[in-house]
Design an enzyme around this catalytic site. Sequence first.
Site, mmCIF file in Angstrom:
data_model
loop_
_atom_site.group_PDB
_atom_site.id
_atom_site.type_symbol
_atom_site.label_atom_id
_atom_site.label_comp_id
_atom_site.label_asym_id
_atom_site.label_seq_id
_atom_site.Cartn_x
_atom_site.Cartn_y
_atom_site.Cartn_z
ATOM 1 N N CYS A 132 0.866 -1.239 -0.127
ATOM 2 C CA CYS A 132 -0.024 0.022 0.002
ATOM 3 C C CYS A 132 1.046 1.272 -0.058
ATOM 4 C CB CYS A 132 -0.780 0.031 1.154
ATOM 5 S SG CYS A 132 -1.973 1.532 1.104
ATOM 6 N N HIS B 48 0.122 4.477 -0.365
ATOM 7 C CA HIS B 48 -0.363 5.772 0.645
ATOM 8 C C HIS B 48 -0.132 5.280 2.108
ATOM 9 C CE1 HIS B 48 -4.158 3.938 2.184
ATOM 10 N NE2 HIS B 48 -4.128 4.966 3.240
ATOM 11 N N CYS C 229 -3.417 6.846 -5.003
ATOM 12 C CA CYS C 229 -3.109 5.364 -4.962
ATOM 13 C C CYS C 229 -1.545 5.177 -5.274
ATOM 14 C CB CYS C 229 -4.261 4.522 -5.557
ATOM 15 S SG CYS C 229 -4.012 2.739 -5.315
HETATM 16 O O1 PYC Z 1 -1.872 3.812 -2.134
HETATM 17 O O2 PYC Z 1 -1.355 1.774 -2.831
HETATM 18 C C1 PYC Z 1 -2.097 2.554 -2.204
HETATM 19 C C2 PYC Z 1 -3.456 2.181 -1.604
HETATM 20 C C3 PYC Z 1 -3.957 0.980 -2.267
HETATM 21 C C4 PYC Z 1 -5.220 0.865 -1.500
HETATM 22 C C5 PYC Z 1 -5.525 2.174 -0.920
HETATM 23 N N1 PYC Z 1 -4.380 2.841 -1.051
#
Ligand code: PYC
Length: 310
Positions: free
Chosen positions: A88, A90, A233
């Site tokens: 993930c 974030h 994301c």
């Molecule tokens: O930032 O990779 C990310 C992510 C995945 C799901 C929510 N944020």
Amino acid sequence: MRTIRVIDSHTGGEPTRLVIEGGPDLGAGPLAERLRRFRERFDDYRRAIVNEPRGSEPLVGALLVEPDRADCALGVIFFNGVGYLGMCGHGTIGVIESLARTGKLASGAIKIDTPVGPVEGELHADGRISVANVVSRRRAHRFAVEVPGLGRVSGDVAWGGNWFFLIAEHGQRIEPGNVEALTDYCVRVRAALNAQGHPLVDHVELFAPSPRPGADSRNFVLCPGKAYDRSPCGTGTSAKLACLAADGRLEAGEPWVQESLIGSTFTGRFRWHDRAKGEILPTITGTAHVTGEAVLRLDPKDPFCWGIRA
Ligand code: PYC
């Protein structure tokens, strides 16, 4: 009465809850194995930490664990209201900010073990945080799927630490006032895609031009379940970079500014890992803010002690 110590943060609007004490004991071994143990034996902790009434739909949990790899300083397993994430972006930025602001981490570089491989975070002097993510790549180009009620939808399947379906031609308005329609569209596409050859894809990402000066694109990302990512994301931006690299639309080292639905941005760059295979090493840069430190109380007398089941 069990207690769990957490640090809450948001990265570009997307929340992360870092569990620093009182989480499940997953034992030792590779993080992918420990994630399996988490899912099979301790899933009630996941629901208790991120689901209502303590959490919320977009909240991502991050369980701090001992690393398995000798070159990593710490390990993290990410989860949300419906299951587990490989990586993930974030969340990693939020974890680093949380540890730094509470005096648990000095500025500089830190290697972090995750279930899909090590990533490297860097806390910059100006507060920005970069994450050098796992090797990312496009698996399918212009994959067409028949979606009941929508017709034929075409997009790319790519890995950026999670599996994504990336769609440029969707006819949807990517605007904050259109969340319901965007969610409905992505949920339908994901169900059809899962049934028609890509069962592992759990994120759907839509793109449109951004009205924001300096941004290259705006996205809408549906996460596992029905929550959308308030940030651009990190793993989704990594998947996007893999597609841009494969298409020759972005050169190694060139910045790509990805805007989220709510106007926050990540800057992504890549270098080649294996050009012949189309494999890249993406780096995502963003900022996070700590929003709270808390002790969660799991009272056995509370009928919703382990979270509300959807
Ligand atoms: O930032 O990779 C990310 C992510 C995945 C799901 C929510 N944020």
